[in-house]
Design a protein around this motif. Structure first.
Motif, PDB file in Angstrom:
ATOM      1  N   LYS A  47      72.240 -54.419 -68.823  1.00  0.00           N
ATOM      2  CA  LYS A  47      72.996 -55.669 -68.696  1.00  0.00           C
ATOM      3  C   LYS A  47      74.380 -55.283 -68.204  1.00  0.00           C
ATOM      4  CE  LYS A  47      74.148 -59.987 -70.782  1.00  0.00           C
ATOM      5  NZ  LYS A  47      73.957 -60.581 -69.454  1.00  0.00           N
ATOM      6  N   ASN A  71      70.185 -69.585 -66.683  1.00  0.00           N
ATOM      7  CA  ASN A  71      70.918 -68.935 -67.774  1.00  0.00           C
ATOM      8  C   ASN A  71      72.408 -69.065 -67.555  1.00  0.00           C
ATOM      9  OD1 ASN A  71      72.542 -66.232 -67.517  1.00  0.00           O
ATOM     10  ND2 ASN A  71      70.934 -66.130 -65.945  1.00  0.00           N
ATOM     11  N   MET A  73      74.711 -67.093 -69.771  1.00  0.00           N
ATOM     12  CA  MET A  73      75.024 -66.210 -70.907  1.00  0.00           C
ATOM     13  C   MET A  73      76.536 -65.979 -70.999  1.00  0.00           C
ATOM     14  SD  MET A  73      71.927 -65.711 -71.792  1.00  0.00           S
ATOM     15  CE  MET A  73      72.136 -64.571 -73.125  1.00  0.00           C
ATOM     16  N   GLY A  74      77.166 -65.888 -69.843  1.00  0.00           N
ATOM     17  CA  GLY A  74      78.613 -65.639 -69.843  1.00  0.00           C
ATOM     18  C   GLY A  74      78.977 -64.169 -69.996  1.00  0.00           C
ATOM     19  N   LEU A  75      78.086 -63.296 -69.530  1.00  0.00           N
ATOM     20  CA  LEU A  75      78.318 -61.851 -69.536  1.00  0.00           C
ATOM     21  C   LEU A  75      78.685 -61.283 -70.911  1.00  0.00           C
ATOM     22  CD1 LEU A  75      80.253 -61.471 -66.142  1.00  0.00           C
ATOM     23  CD2 LEU A  75      77.961 -60.625 -66.642  1.00  0.00           C
ATOM     24  N   PRO A  76      77.939 -61.651 -71.965  1.00  0.00           N
ATOM     25  CA  PRO A  76      78.248 -61.037 -73.262  1.00  0.00           C
ATOM     26  C   PRO A  76      77.921 -59.550 -73.233  1.00  0.00           C
ATOM     27  CG  PRO A  76      76.162 -62.212 -73.364  1.00  0.00           C
ATOM     28  CD  PRO A  76      76.737 -62.484 -71.997  1.00  0.00           C
ATOM     29  N   ASN A 128      78.274 -55.687 -60.179  1.00  0.00           N
ATOM     30  CA  ASN A 128      77.942 -57.121 -60.228  1.00  0.00           C
ATOM     31  C   ASN A 128      79.171 -57.916 -59.785  1.00  0.00           C
ATOM     32  OD1 ASN A 128      77.336 -59.752 -60.882  1.00  0.00           O
ATOM     33  ND2 ASN A 128      76.736 -59.347 -63.006  1.00  0.00           N
ATOM     34  N   CYS A 131      77.857 -62.861 -60.548  1.00  0.00           N
ATOM     35  CA  CYS A 131      77.509 -63.764 -61.648  1.00  0.00           C
ATOM     36  C   CYS A 131      78.060 -65.151 -61.310  1.00  0.00           C
ATOM     37  CB  CYS A 131      78.103 -63.260 -62.962  1.00  0.00           C
ATOM     38  SG  CYS A 131      77.816 -64.417 -64.304  1.00  0.00           S
ATOM     39  N   PRO A 132      77.190 -66.179 -61.219  1.00  0.00           N
ATOM     40  CA  PRO A 132      77.656 -67.461 -60.666  1.00  0.00           C
ATOM     41  C   PRO A 132      78.386 -68.363 -61.645  1.00  0.00           C
ATOM     42  CG  PRO A 132      75.316 -67.575 -61.124  1.00  0.00           C
ATOM     43  CD  PRO A 132      75.747 -66.180 -61.500  1.00  0.00           C
ATOM     44  N   HIS A 133      78.518 -67.924 -62.911  1.00  0.00           N
ATOM     45  CA  HIS A 133      79.084 -68.865 -63.881  1.00  0.00           C
ATOM     46  C   HIS A 133      80.185 -68.270 -64.746  1.00  0.00           C
ATOM     47  CE1 HIS A 133      76.304 -66.805 -66.530  1.00  0.00           C
ATOM     48  NE2 HIS A 133      75.375 -67.018 -65.621  1.00  0.00           N
ATOM     49  N   ASN A 192      71.448 -61.937 -56.908  1.00  0.00           N
ATOM     50  CA  ASN A 192      71.690 -62.503 -58.240  1.00  0.00           C
ATOM     51  C   ASN A 192      71.167 -63.945 -58.252  1.00  0.00           C
ATOM     52  OD1 ASN A 192      72.760 -62.972 -60.867  1.00  0.00           O
ATOM     53  ND2 ASN A 192      74.420 -61.552 -60.459  1.00  0.00           N
ATOM     54  N   THR A 193      71.420 -64.653 -59.320  1.00  0.00           N
ATOM     55  CA  THR A 193      70.872 -66.012 -59.460  1.00  0.00           C
ATOM     56  C   THR A 193      71.623 -67.030 -58.594  1.00  0.00           C
ATOM     57  OG1 THR A 193      72.304 -66.240 -61.378  1.00  0.00           O
ATOM     58  CG2 THR A 193      70.014 -65.656 -61.806  1.00  0.00           C
TER      59      THR A 193
END
Ligand code: SIN
Length: 304
Positions: A47, A71, A73-76, A128, A131-133, A192-193
């Motif tokens: 991850k 998803n 998740m917010g990169l936890p 990465n 991450c779109p969010h 990525n997504t």
């Protein structure tokens, strides 16, 4: 006839072209080691890890759809220091470990890369920028000049192979891919997504606490495949195809589009980890049926 599923990817030797995608099975060192030792697993990706720990978003973080997941998740993640301790206690990997990481600035990206790459268990890095969010991440990944700056800074500090995970949320994906390659990236992960949203019709509001999320699973596959196809036409470094693979034929299609390896994500949530075996067998039988001796012979074949 023996079919060789082994591939060489930016200097890494993979038993099969099938890679555990980032974000699917977390950051537990022991779990990643266990997966890396499964016969049909070519490499495992962590991850995404940041310089400092990050909580991520509160629940709900996943919306399940008939054709995939969204998803948010917010990169936890527990941060680099914790992750290196995990690796110290994890044992030895049976296939290459690709460490996914992110940063909010070029300097932070370079520092995080240097720290993670210092661990002997890490075979390669995956940056990465897609991450779109989470704000501050994909803003870098849609600007070719920023991606180039990040890549050349990391490559100055780190001797291990560097992959860049690209965003499908831009019409500039090929420009970003080219900029990364020219700056010295060793490979690209596409993709990525796709930025997406799910709305609850009863509650009349977005389902995910982060509002926006990333669409993965079968709905993503034709988009990811198109991205791989376009990038392969313009860029020479190897591509890891990623997005919505759920059958061996999906794997074949990504390779024919130009991927040298293929990452599995959402399908693991649906079918479990032994899907690696099912897809490796299917790929092997396909190659045998076609009279082909190695995966490398069909990489990009749909362009010829
Ligand atoms: C997440 O942890 O938020 C997903 C990572 C990603 O989409 O890059």
């Amino acid at each position: 006839m023996g079919v060789d599923l082994g591939v060489e990817l930016a200097g890494l030797n993979l038993r099969t072209p099938l890679i555990l995608a980032s974000g699917i099975l977390g950051l537990s060192g022991r779990l990643l080691v266990e997966i890396s030792r499964i016969e049909d697993v070519g490499a495992v990706t962590t991850k995404s890890i940041g310089l400092k720990p990050r909580d991520g978003y509160p629940n709900p973080t996943i919306a399940v759809l008939p054709y995939g997941f969204i998803n948010s998740m917010g990169l936890p993640n527990p941060g680099v220091d914790f992750f290196l301790k995990e690796l110290d206690e994890a044992g030895s990997f049976g296939s290459p470990l690709i460490a996914s990481f992110y940063g909010y600035s070029i300097e932070e990206i370079a520092e995080t890369a240097r720290i993670i790459a210092s661990h002997p268990s890490v075979s390669a890095l995956e940056l990465n920028v897609s991450c779109p969010h989470v704000s501050g991440i994909s803003e870098i990944g849609v600007k070719p000049e920023l991606v180039a700056e990040a890549v050349s800074k990391v490559k100055k500090e780190v001797g291990k192979p560097l992959f860049v995970k690209l965003s499908p949320n831009t019409h500039l994906i090929v420009d970003v891919a080219r900029a990364a390659a020219e700056a010295g990236a060793d490979g690209l992960t596409a993709v990525n997504t796709v930025k997406a949203i799910a709305i609850d019709a009863e509650l009349c509001k977005p389902i995910l606490s982060g509002v926006y999320g990333g669409l993965s699973g079968p709905a993503l596959k034709p988009i990811a495949l198109r991205c791989v196809y376009e990038i392969y036409e313009e860029v020479e470094i190897p591509i890891i195809g990623c997005g919505g693979v759920s059958s061996y034929l999906d794997v074949v299609e990504f390779i024919l589009a130009g991927a040298s390896a293929v990452a599995l994500g959402s399908v693991i949530a649906l079918k479990g980890i032994m899907v690696f075996r099912e897809l490796a067998r299917g790929l092997s039988e396909y190659l045998e049926r076609k009279g082909v001796r190695s995966v490398e012979e069909i990489v990009g074949l749909s362009h010829r």
